[in-house]
Scaffold this active site. Structure first.
Site, PDB file in Angstrom:
ATOM      1  CE1 TYR A 317      26.448  44.562  12.683  1.00 44.58           C
ATOM      2  CE2 TYR A 317      27.746  46.575  12.433  1.00 44.58           C
ATOM      3  CZ  TYR A 317      26.982  45.728  13.221  1.00 44.58           C
ATOM      4  OH  TYR A 317      26.745  46.035  14.528  1.00 44.58           O
ATOM      5  CG  PHE A 327      22.482  38.463  15.581  1.00 47.58           C
ATOM      6  CD1 PHE A 327      23.584  39.226  15.950  1.00 47.58           C
ATOM      7  CD2 PHE A 327      22.653  37.493  14.605  1.00 47.58           C
ATOM      8  CE1 PHE A 327      24.822  38.998  15.375  1.00 47.58           C
ATOM      9  CE2 PHE A 327      23.891  37.271  14.028  1.00 47.58           C
ATOM     10  CZ  PHE A 327      24.980  38.025  14.409  1.00 47.58           C
ATOM     11  CG  ASP A 328      24.375  44.106  15.865  1.00 45.42           C
ATOM     12  OD1 ASP A 328      23.667  45.144  15.854  1.00 45.42           O
ATOM     13  OD2 ASP A 328      25.581  44.104  16.171  1.00 45.42           O
ATOM     14  CB  ILE A 346      33.987  37.954  16.766  1.00 55.84           C
ATOM     15  CG1 ILE A 346      33.326  38.349  15.438  1.00 55.84           C
ATOM     16  CG2 ILE A 346      33.049  38.191  17.929  1.00 55.84           C
ATOM     17  CD1 ILE A 346      32.067  37.581  15.128  1.00 55.84           C
ATOM     18  CE1 TYR A 372      30.015  38.054  20.576  1.00 53.32           C
ATOM     19  CE2 TYR A 372      29.019  37.373  18.511  1.00 53.32           C
ATOM     20  CZ  TYR A 372      29.508  38.371  19.332  1.00 53.32           C
ATOM     21  OH  TYR A 372      29.494  39.670  18.919  1.00 53.32           O
ATOM     22  CG  PHE A 389      28.408  39.239  10.383  1.00 51.68           C
ATOM     23  CD1 PHE A 389      27.801  40.246  11.110  1.00 51.68           C
ATOM     24  CD2 PHE A 389      28.895  38.136  11.061  1.00 51.68           C
ATOM     25  CE1 PHE A 389      27.690  40.163  12.477  1.00 51.68           C
ATOM     26  CE2 PHE A 389      28.799  38.049  12.432  1.00 51.68           C
ATOM     27  CZ  PHE A 389      28.182  39.060  13.154  1.00 51.68           C
TER      28      PHE A 389
END
Length: 397
Positions: A317, A327-328, A346, A372, A389
């Site tokens: 991902y 961010f990730d 999540i 979040y 994502f």
């Protein structure tokens, strides 16, 4: 059916609201009060009773699914009752409706129908012969004065009894003028529709020889069966036919090379259209938008087993903010694994990955309530952030 005003109702928890519908209305939205103190995950159910039947129209979850779009119409005179089961206040909203706005009436019956048939002022079919004279259907000549008439017997009686009335004479003169005008108009149309006789090829040849006669050249003498000694002699019938044949043969015809290149061009254009059509169909992606704000785009469908709740899945991902900032990510090494639907990630992931096939890829847009939330995940994820994502499913255990 027309919307004319806003309609709304606030329902407290565990309370019923009964009413007799005085004005038809449409219910379009059901939402949990944003100031509710109920805990996240609390289930709130909204139902409506009509007559002896009760129906559930919405199931909401505090903190995740807090509103629902509906389209329900309640008619005037209907007895209904709304009930909320759960510990949260619910707002019902919509609008009053009306089948027809007062004051709008069909005035077509009051409109006067006026005939504009100027060609038949006296109720008689009028035609024109080749000389432009007015005739009836049998070819008999028509006197224009015979066409003067009135619409009903009362008018005939009035005119007969008032021959000396100046107004009637003036009206008669005007009617005669109108009829004459209509006849002139129809005569012009008839004249314009007369066919124009087109000269034949043989006649054109005769005319050219009669008006512009000249001795044939040496080449022309070779082409004709017999040499013409002077300009006064005309072509024979056989010579005319031969000349017509020569004119037709001299018309340019497409060569085999041109025909072949044209066929090749058409084949290339057809191949190009089929390729574009195939590319368009392959580029179409299935996009699903959920009422909770989730957007799931099927980038690659995949062909392996399907991920279900309870499955342990391995994925690659890349996580981004809506401004494109990453961010990730997990794009190499051991795939990221989690148990689907068990709260290990999540809520947006549990919803977005569910139903994927091994080898498939999805683009998942997750609203803050399913990510979040208002607190965010500092420093990488700000408050109330919508996350995007790109996920590829590799394994299912």
């Amino acid at each position: 059916m027309t919307a004319i005003a806003f309609w709304g109702l606030t329902c407290e928890p565990e309370t019923g609201y009964s009413q007799l519908v005085e004005q038809s209305f449409r219910l379009t939205n059901i939402a949990i009060d944003p100031k509710t103190t109920a805990k996240n995950g609390t289930r709130v159910s909204v139902s409506v009773q009509s007559g002896n039947n009760q129906f559930t129209i919405a199931n909401l979850l505090v903190g995740s699914v807090e509103q629902c779009v509906v389209d329900l119409t309640f008619s005037e005179g209907e007895e209904i009752s709304f009930t909320v089961v759960g510990s949260a206040t619910v707002h019902l909203t919509g609008n009053y409706i009306m089948d027809e706005i007062p004051g709008e009436e069909d005035d077509d019956e009051d409109e006067e129908i006026i005939s504009d048939d100027e060609d038949n002022a006296a109720g008689m079919d009028v035609f024109f012969n080749e000389d432009g004279e007015a005739v009836d259907a049998d070819g008999n000549l028509i006197d224009i004065s015979e066409l003067i008439g009135d619409d009903d017997e009362d008018d005939d009686a009035d005119i007969a009894g008032e021959d000396d009335d100046d107004d009637d004479e003036e009206a008669e003169a005007e009617a005669l003028a109108e009829i004459q005008k209509a006849l002139d108009k129809k005569r012009r149309v008839a004249d314009s529709k007369k066919p124009v006789k087109k000269p034949k090829i043989e006649e054109l040849i005769d005319d050219e020889e009669g008006t512009n006669e000249k001795a044939p050249t040496a080449n022309e003498k070779k082409d004709t069966p017999a040499a013409v000694s002077n300009g006064d002699q005309k072509l024979s019938k056989k010579e005319k036919k031969k000349l017509q044949k020569q004119l037709r043969e001299e018309q340019p015809k497409p060569s085999e090379k041109q025909e072949k290149s044209s066929e090749q061009l058409n084949e290339k254009q057809n191949d190009k259209k089929q390729k574009e059509k195939k590319d368009d169909s392959s580029s179409q992606k299935k996009v699903t938008k959920h009422p909770n704000g989730m957007i799931i785009e099927e980038v690659v469908e995949g062909s392996g087993p399907i991920a279900k709740v309870g499955s342990r899945v391995g994925v690659r991902y890349v996580g981004k903010l809506t401004n494109g900032k990453v961010f990730d990510s997990s794009t190499s090494g051991k795939p990221f694994e989690f148990k689907l639907g068990k709260g290990e990630v999540i809520k947006g992931w549990d919803i977005g990955v569910n139903g994927m096939k091994v080898g498939g890829a999805r683009k998942i847009t997750i609203p803050p309530a399913l990510a979040y939330g208002a607190q965010g995940a500092p420093p990488d994820i700000p408050k109330n952030a919508t996350l995007v994502f790109e996920v590829k499913l590799l394994t299912i255990k």
